[in-house]
Motif scaffolding. Sequence first.
Motif, PDB file in Angstrom:
ATOM      1  N   HIS A  16       0.525  -1.078   0.220  1.00  0.00           N
ATOM      2  CA  HIS A  16      -0.016   0.191   0.043  1.00  0.00           C
ATOM      3  C   HIS A  16       1.092   1.238  -0.311  1.00  0.00           C
ATOM      4  CE1 HIS A  16      -3.048   3.168   2.180  1.00  0.00           C
ATOM      5  NE2 HIS A  16      -3.918   2.516   0.946  1.00  0.00           N
ATOM      6  N   ALA A  17       1.983   0.756   0.664  1.00  0.00           N
ATOM      7  CA  ALA A  17       2.586   2.357   1.187  1.00  0.00           C
ATOM      8  C   ALA A  17       3.673   2.910  -0.428  1.00  0.00           C
ATOM      9  CB  ALA A  17       3.816   2.164   1.957  1.00  0.00           C
ATOM     10  N   ALA A  18       3.759   1.600  -0.876  1.00  0.00           N
ATOM     11  CA  ALA A  18       4.444   1.631  -2.573  1.00  0.00           C
ATOM     12  C   ALA A  18       3.698   1.942  -2.751  1.00  0.00           C
ATOM     13  CB  ALA A  18       5.241   0.644  -2.490  1.00  0.00           C
ATOM     14  N   GLY A  19       2.233   1.733  -3.429  1.00  0.00           N
ATOM     15  CA  GLY A  19       1.290   1.657  -4.228  1.00  0.00           C
ATOM     16  C   GLY A  19       1.441   0.746  -5.783  1.00  0.00           C
ATOM     17  N   GLN A  20       2.346  -0.874  -4.692  1.00  0.00           N
ATOM     18  CA  GLN A  20       2.064  -2.117  -5.456  1.00  0.00           C
ATOM     19  C   GLN A  20       1.018  -2.623  -5.818  1.00  0.00           C
ATOM     20  OE1 GLN A  20       4.717  -3.204  -7.377  1.00  0.00           O
ATOM     21  NE2 GLN A  20       3.014  -4.629  -7.170  1.00  0.00           N
ATOM     22  N   PRO A  21       0.101  -2.970  -6.948  1.00  0.00           N
ATOM     23  CA  PRO A  21      -0.724  -3.648  -7.296  1.00  0.00           C
ATOM     24  C   PRO A  21      -0.274  -5.126  -6.967  1.00  0.00           C
ATOM     25  CG  PRO A  21      -0.178  -2.761  -9.074  1.00  0.00           C
ATOM     26  CD  PRO A  21       1.177  -2.587  -8.487  1.00  0.00           C
ATOM     27  N   VAL A  22      -1.286  -6.011  -5.931  1.00  0.00           N
ATOM     28  CA  VAL A  22      -1.361  -6.989  -5.262  1.00  0.00           C
ATOM     29  C   VAL A  22      -2.605  -8.081  -6.181  1.00  0.00           C
ATOM     30  CG1 VAL A  22      -1.795  -8.329  -3.357  1.00  0.00           C
ATOM     31  CG2 VAL A  22      -0.535  -6.264  -3.571  1.00  0.00           C
ATOM     32  N   VAL A  23      -2.350  -8.838  -6.094  1.00  0.00           N
ATOM     33  CA  VAL A  23      -3.203  -9.915  -6.448  1.00  0.00           C
ATOM     34  C   VAL A  23      -3.137 -11.035  -6.529  1.00  0.00           C
ATOM     35  CG1 VAL A  23      -3.837 -11.841  -8.638  1.00  0.00           C
ATOM     36  CG2 VAL A  23      -2.760  -9.629  -9.247  1.00  0.00           C
ATOM     37  N   PRO A  24      -4.367 -11.258  -5.171  1.00  0.00           N
ATOM     38  CA  PRO A  24      -4.694 -12.751  -4.529  1.00  0.00           C
ATOM     39  C   PRO A  24      -4.577 -14.147  -5.300  1.00  0.00           C
ATOM     40  CG  PRO A  24      -6.426 -11.234  -4.493  1.00  0.00           C
ATOM     41  CD  PRO A  24      -5.491 -10.793  -5.768  1.00  0.00           C
ATOM     42  N   MET A  25      -3.667 -14.717  -5.187  1.00  0.00           N
ATOM     43  CA  MET A  25      -4.134 -16.083  -5.243  1.00  0.00           C
ATOM     44  C   MET A  25      -4.242 -17.080  -4.649  1.00  0.00           C
ATOM     45  SD  MET A  25      -0.416 -16.240  -7.266  1.00  0.00           S
ATOM     46  CE  MET A  25      -0.404 -15.472  -8.934  1.00  0.00           C
ATOM     47  N   GLY A  26      -5.749 -18.024  -5.003  1.00  0.00           N
ATOM     48  CA  GLY A  26      -5.841 -19.805  -4.129  1.00  0.00           C
ATOM     49  C   GLY A  26      -4.733 -20.500  -5.472  1.00  0.00           C
ATOM     50  N   GLY A  27      -6.390 -21.348  -5.385  1.00  0.00           N
ATOM     51  CA  GLY A  27      -5.965 -22.645  -5.740  1.00  0.00           C
ATOM     52  C   GLY A  27      -5.738 -22.983  -7.474  1.00  0.00           C
ATOM     53  N   LEU A  28      -6.096 -21.076  -8.110  1.00  0.00           N
ATOM     54  CA  LEU A  28      -5.644 -21.239  -9.550  1.00  0.00           C
ATOM     55  C   LEU A  28      -6.889 -22.306 -10.533  1.00  0.00           C
ATOM     56  CD1 LEU A  28      -2.322 -20.691  -9.537  1.00  0.00           C
ATOM     57  CD2 LEU A  28      -3.520 -18.822  -9.814  1.00  0.00           C
ATOM     58  N   THR A  29      -7.836 -22.353 -10.327  1.00  0.00           N
ATOM     59  CA  THR A  29      -9.669 -23.266 -10.771  1.00  0.00           C
ATOM     60  C   THR A  29     -10.475 -22.324 -10.814  1.00  0.00           C
ATOM     61  OG1 THR A  29      -9.424 -23.568  -8.868  1.00  0.00           O
ATOM     62  CG2 THR A  29      -7.881 -25.479  -9.541  1.00  0.00           C
ATOM     63  N   GLY A  30     -10.298 -21.174 -10.623  1.00  0.00           N
ATOM     64  CA  GLY A  30     -10.802 -20.296 -11.012  1.00  0.00           C
ATOM     65  C   GLY A  30     -11.230 -19.578 -12.506  1.00  0.00           C
ATOM     66  N   LEU A  31     -12.105 -19.720 -12.807  1.00  0.00           N
ATOM     67  CA  LEU A  31     -12.727 -19.894 -15.198  1.00  0.00           C
ATOM     68  C   LEU A  31     -12.518 -18.255 -15.064  1.00  0.00           C
ATOM     69  CD1 LEU A  31     -14.555 -22.429 -14.886  1.00  0.00           C
ATOM     70  CD2 LEU A  31     -12.678 -22.305 -15.869  1.00  0.00           C
ATOM     71  N   VAL A  32     -12.464 -17.313 -14.233  1.00  0.00           N
ATOM     72  CA  VAL A  32     -12.235 -15.675 -14.955  1.00  0.00           C
ATOM     73  C   VAL A  32     -11.110 -14.913 -15.104  1.00  0.00           C
ATOM     74  CG1 VAL A  32     -14.837 -15.871 -14.815  1.00  0.00           C
ATOM     75  CG2 VAL A  32     -13.381 -14.389 -12.834  1.00  0.00           C
ATOM     76  N   ARG A  33     -10.263 -16.057 -14.925  1.00  0.00           N
ATOM     77  CA  ARG A  33      -9.116 -14.854 -15.074  1.00  0.00           C
ATOM     78  C   ARG A  33      -8.942 -13.743 -13.169  1.00  0.00           C
ATOM     79  NH1 ARG A  33      -7.426 -12.241 -19.248  1.00  0.00           N
ATOM     80  NH2 ARG A  33      -9.501 -11.984 -20.546  1.00  0.00           N
ATOM     81  N   GLY A  34      -9.314 -14.297 -12.462  1.00  0.00           N
ATOM     82  CA  GLY A  34      -8.986 -13.437 -11.086  1.00  0.00           C
ATOM     83  C   GLY A  34      -7.598 -13.317 -10.908  1.00  0.00           C
TER      84      GLY A  34
END
Lengths: 458, 458
Positions: B57-75
């Motif tokens: 947050h302090a660095a303005g760095q985008p973060v993408v949460p990753m789970g089991g990577l089995t989603g179907l919408v490129r989340g």
Amino acid sequence: MELLQTLQNIVGADNVLTGDAVRARAVSWVDHSPCQALAIVRPASTEQVSRALAACHAAGQPVVPMGGLTGLVRGCTAGPHEIGLSLERMHRIESVDPVNRTITLEAGVPLQLVQQEADKHGLLYPVDFGARGSAHIGATVATNAGGNGVIRYGMTRDSVLGLEAVLADGTVISSMNQMIKNNAAYDLKQLFIGTEGTLGIVTRLVLRLREAPRSLQTAMVACSGFGNVVQLLKHMDAALGGSLSAFEVMWNEFFRLVTTPPARGTPPLGQEHPYYVLLEASGGNAERDQARFEEALGEAIESGLVADAVVASSEAQREALWALRDDLEQFFRLGMPVGFDISLPVSEMEDYVREVLARLEQQWPAYRRFVFGHLGDGNLHIIATGPPSRDAKLGIERCVYEPLAARNGSISAEHGIGLEKQPWLALSRSEAELALMRRLKAALDPRGILNPGRVLPA
Amino acid sequence: MELLQTLQNIVGADNVLTGDAVRARAVSWVDHSPCQALAIVRPASTEQVSRALAACHAAGQPVVPMGGLTGLVRGCTAGPHEIGLSLERMHRIESVDPVNRTITLEAGVPLQLVQQEADKHGLLYPVDFGARGSAHIGATVATNAGGNGVIRYGMTRDSVLGLEAVLADGTVISSMNQMIKNNAAYDLKQLFIGTEGTLGIVTRLVLRLREAPRSLQTAMVACSGFGNVVQLLKHMDAALGGSLSAFEVMWNEFFRLVTTPPARGTPPLGQEHPYYVLLEASGGNAERDQARFEEALGEAIESGLVADAVVASSEAQREALWALRDDLEQFFRLGMPVGFDISLPVSEMEDYVREVLARLEQQWPAYRRFVFGHLGDGNLHIIATGPPSRDAKLGIERCVYEPLAARNGSISAEHGIGLEKQPWLALSRSEAELALMRRLKAALDPRGILNPGRVLPA
């Protein structure tokens, strides 16, 4: 006052009540003193709600939404500088879709009319409680009302598919979803369910209906220990495979009160047992359901979970059993009741109730103590009744809430916070949670005009 | 890079993957190309998640949460300037309370382990779908996952009692409620359910468990018209009194595909019927439940709702029926499948599907078309499969989504929005709704670092 003139232009002069027309109304179902609101505005449409709120927003005018005034936490008690907003003219049932099993309607429809309309189509609106005749459906959504059917059908939240709401600044959010599944981005309706009108005013709804049950099985049973009550819940829930629809527990003192004159009820079972449970299942096949219900109950008796039992064999008997559970009038006979609506994990309940009753007995011996509730949902009602006194009320609240906080329970299971429980809220919520709530409030109602001071401090 | 050094100090050098260690991971279950993330951070606790997010947050760095990577919408598809945040090390089951029927755990536990842990206590975690072995439970909450049991037990939202989440700035919101009823102010957990990690990262959960069913009744039936399918749903739902747990419909083309070689399945019923329904009920008393199920089905046959039926008489037969419904591999044989997960009112469904199929046939004749889904929830899956082509995909999307928008359906019933459906979101949501979503996003994640561009435009 210029604002009142603007509001008259929006809703019509007849629909901005002031002076005696306001004073002629009571504060609430509990408090019969005259309503103190500056005015009561009665819009006829979402568009009028929107224009009225936009005007109040521009003027920084506090607005208190008013439903059927049957709430128990002073969520709708308007002060002399506040304008009441009543949707009593918005009571149109727009449509019922028996295939999709939904009803679309305005927020001012009384709960009972929703139930009746569903019934006409062989369907059920499952939220039900005593104030059904006066409670507005929109207010049941704003307070996420509970009631007797939660164990089977969930809270009001679980029956709301879509809604339309107006934000403080007059923005209309129309989110009239009709589907059980909709993950197309944020589920905005959640902002307006259970937030007691502090984030927006619900004006229209799409509610989920269920197939109406065709049979009911009802029994009252006695248990000799709390562990048996808990095991009975698990046993019946598992054996009935989804059809258990009520599991209402009464502690001995409550049962004796409502089965002893001058109460009209007579005891269907001996008065010596520590716990009584009113059990109900609802199904689709009267004969088969009754056999299954009695078999499950028979197993509970055989295994010693149940000490004694009576099964209702007619609708009249069923009503007599429910009348015991619902005979809350008895509390008023004994003085001023101080009532509680709390929840906590079932596994903590026995120990908690023991501690509360001991504290009350020691500190407030002049007050009689009663415990009952929707045990299947972890929800208890505790009542202490005796001489009216402000100090006693505060002291009794302490006796009930402090041991609850120690067990991570909730000070409000189904009645909400309003003004009444606001001072105690920090017992159930952390500072971080409260800060996030304030952040939401600031984002949606930056001038703080919607039901200010209710739920969160003003 | 200074930020990576800070993150290493927080989670340990071994838990900030970069370069080849990142490239060794695939983008997702569907896209096997190397992950492009700048780094993948693997915290071991809520506190580490909090510190890591505060630093980003302090660095303005985008973060993408990753789970089991089995989603179907490129989340969870991280780009080269984004940091992946994986909770794969947070997989502790903290406790199960069989009396309160809850499980408390960290968000990185795979769904299947949750189900297995519940099962050890005679309880059920009712959310279930194909990716159960890899999907993280926290990600199922962040996406409000659906699946086969929704008709009986609801979406994931309905099984979440409490949660802990970390906001973009590192603030920890611990809201680990254990009760079915809790109306003590705003229900904050709703902010993190189904918002796909754009408002906060779910780190811990309290989930509701149910009594495990003791019996299953399963049948495959054929219907000669869509109206019969809908009436059958109402009939079985009412007759079974709350125990109907699946109502999966297959259009003729789908049924023929999965029951014709080279598919391994064989047709349990003639292949000539327009609709097939896989029905299941689950209850607490095997013998009684089977009799009631067969009686209800018999009534449906007698009244003409059902043209033909087969009831599973063994677990092997049951599995064979479900294997037909689940044989989605067949689509891949026929080319590149373009898949949809939509919902609309059941009453609009027949007409809608007819229009979509006609459009597809006319505009994309080289693509075969299949329809199936969780009809009981208003949720259909539509698949068009043929030569891979970007233009075709866009054209097919138009054929499916435009008639849906006209009927107020949803472009995502249970799979979410992610990047994949973002361009179509305005078909399901009004500008006022989208503006309110942006207002929420700005209030909770003012610098826009959490999963930017997913769900809402960046």
